[in-house]
Design a protein around this motif. Structure first.
Motif, mmCIF file in Angstrom:
data_model
loop_
_atom_site.group_PDB
_atom_site.id
_atom_site.type_symbol
_atom_site.label_atom_id
_atom_site.label_comp_id
_atom_site.label_asym_id
_atom_site.label_seq_id
_atom_site.Cartn_x
_atom_site.Cartn_y
_atom_site.Cartn_z
ATOM 1 N N UNK A 48 -50.990 39.666 -61.663
ATOM 2 C CA UNK A 48 -52.296 39.498 -62.303
ATOM 3 C C UNK A 48 -52.551 38.025 -62.553
ATOM 4 N N UNK A 49 -53.666 37.536 -62.022
ATOM 5 C CA UNK A 49 -53.993 36.120 -62.172
ATOM 6 C C UNK A 49 -55.167 35.888 -63.116
ATOM 7 N N UNK A 205 -61.260 32.597 -60.014
ATOM 8 C CA UNK A 205 -60.212 31.916 -60.769
ATOM 9 C C UNK A 205 -58.835 32.234 -60.181
ATOM 10 N N UNK A 206 -58.647 33.500 -59.793
ATOM 11 C CA UNK A 206 -57.349 33.927 -59.257
ATOM 12 C C UNK A 206 -56.996 33.212 -57.960
ATOM 13 N N UNK A 210 -51.784 28.806 -59.682
ATOM 14 C CA UNK A 210 -51.376 29.464 -60.924
ATOM 15 C C UNK A 210 -51.080 28.457 -62.038
ATOM 16 N N UNK A 211 -50.194 27.458 -61.817
ATOM 17 C CA UNK A 211 -49.963 26.508 -62.914
ATOM 18 C C UNK A 211 -51.200 25.700 -63.254
ATOM 19 N N UNK A 212 -52.045 25.418 -62.254
ATOM 20 C CA UNK A 212 -53.277 24.689 -62.542
ATOM 21 C C UNK A 212 -54.181 25.458 -63.480
ATOM 22 N N UNK A 264 -54.942 27.361 -49.544
ATOM 23 C CA UNK A 264 -53.984 28.403 -49.918
ATOM 24 C C UNK A 264 -52.898 27.726 -50.731
ATOM 25 N N UNK A 265 -52.947 27.889 -52.033
ATOM 26 C CA UNK A 265 -52.026 27.179 -52.915
ATOM 27 C C UNK A 265 -50.723 27.952 -53.027
#
Length: 267
Positions: A48-49, A205-206, A210-212, A264-265
């Protein structure tokens, strides 16, 4: 039928729905205990993001359930005064749980958010309202204080002190149009479009790092308590350096722009 539903309307997006529509999703303990557990469960779900919180039926949350409050767990042998303290602690923990989530929380306010329901909406990071939404700090109408569950802290920071004082002391309704005008919600949409709008924003947002995303949420909230611009900028700079130096996200963003594609992070 469970009082709290968990769904995944889009990839990496989890929707938590308060599901007691016949009581306007009031904050009975039978609802709030599983809601807190759902928040904690979703917070541990690394798939879940982003999170959307909403209410079933025509209301978001009508605040305290004065007719059927439910039972507080773990109160055997306690006196009334201690039970009262435990009950407030439990409800406070729900607000704290929303704030503590790693993932951004979007409140899709589909109808009235009254009293404690107003507080729940403010505990979210982002609020989108249906055109039928309305907000009220109802404690003052009931002969109590208007400030509860963090409302006196959160509301002035969302809309400014003077507006917050007026809304809380008057006990009046704030409709969706006014809520958007004063910045209480980020936008208002027709009721039938609310969940799609919230899910679309959550999905966007997702798609970011993730850390950003998680550090941006932390920095935005911590900025509200920062003693000075300098103190905030110190933390902000460290967060930026952390992501820049421990991931290849920046290089991926540059390369994606050169190749005219979405990044694509990989974090």
């Amino acid at each position: 039928m469970p009082f709290v539903l968990i769904d995944q309307p889009r990839p990496h997006v989890t929707q938590i729905t308060l599901n007691r529509p016949e009581r306007m999703n009031a904050m009975a303990f039978d609802v709030m205990v599983p809601f807190r557990e759902a928040l904690e469960e979703v917070g541990r779900d690394n798939g879940t993001r982003a999170v959307v919180v909403t209410g079933a039926g025509r209301g978001f949350c009508s605040g305290a359930d004065l007719e059927s409050p439910g039972r507080i767990p773990g109160i055997e042998g306690l006196t009334v005064s201690t039970i009262a303290l435990r009950s407030m602690e439990l409800l406070d923990d729900v607000v704290r749980a929303m704030r503590r989530l790693h993932q951004p929380v979007i409140a899709a306010v589909n109808g009235p958010a009254i009293g404690g329901g107003f507080c729940l909406s403010l505990a979210a990071d982002i609020r989108i309202a249906a055109d039928t939404a309305r907000f009220r700090a109802a404690g003052i109408n009931n002969g109590l204080t208007a400030s509860e569950l963090g409302l006196g802290y959160l509301l002035p920071r969302a809309i400014g002190a003077s507006r917050a004082f007026e809304i809380m002391l008057s006990g009046r309704d704030v409709d969706a149009a006014e809520a958007e005008r004063i910045g209480l919600v980020s936008r208002t949409v027709p009721g039938g479009e609310l969940l799609d709008a919230a899910a679309e924003l959550a999905e966007r947002i997702a798609g970011f790092s993730r850390p950003g995303v998680e550090l941006t949420k932390r920095m935005l909230w911590s900025s509200l308590d920062a003693a000075s611009l300098e103190a905030h900028m110190d933390h902000e700079g460290l967060a930026q350096l952390f992501v820049r130096l421990t991931t290849r996200n920046f290089e991926e963003a540059i390369q994606a722009r050169k190749e005219d594609r979405p990044p694509v992070f990989g974090d």
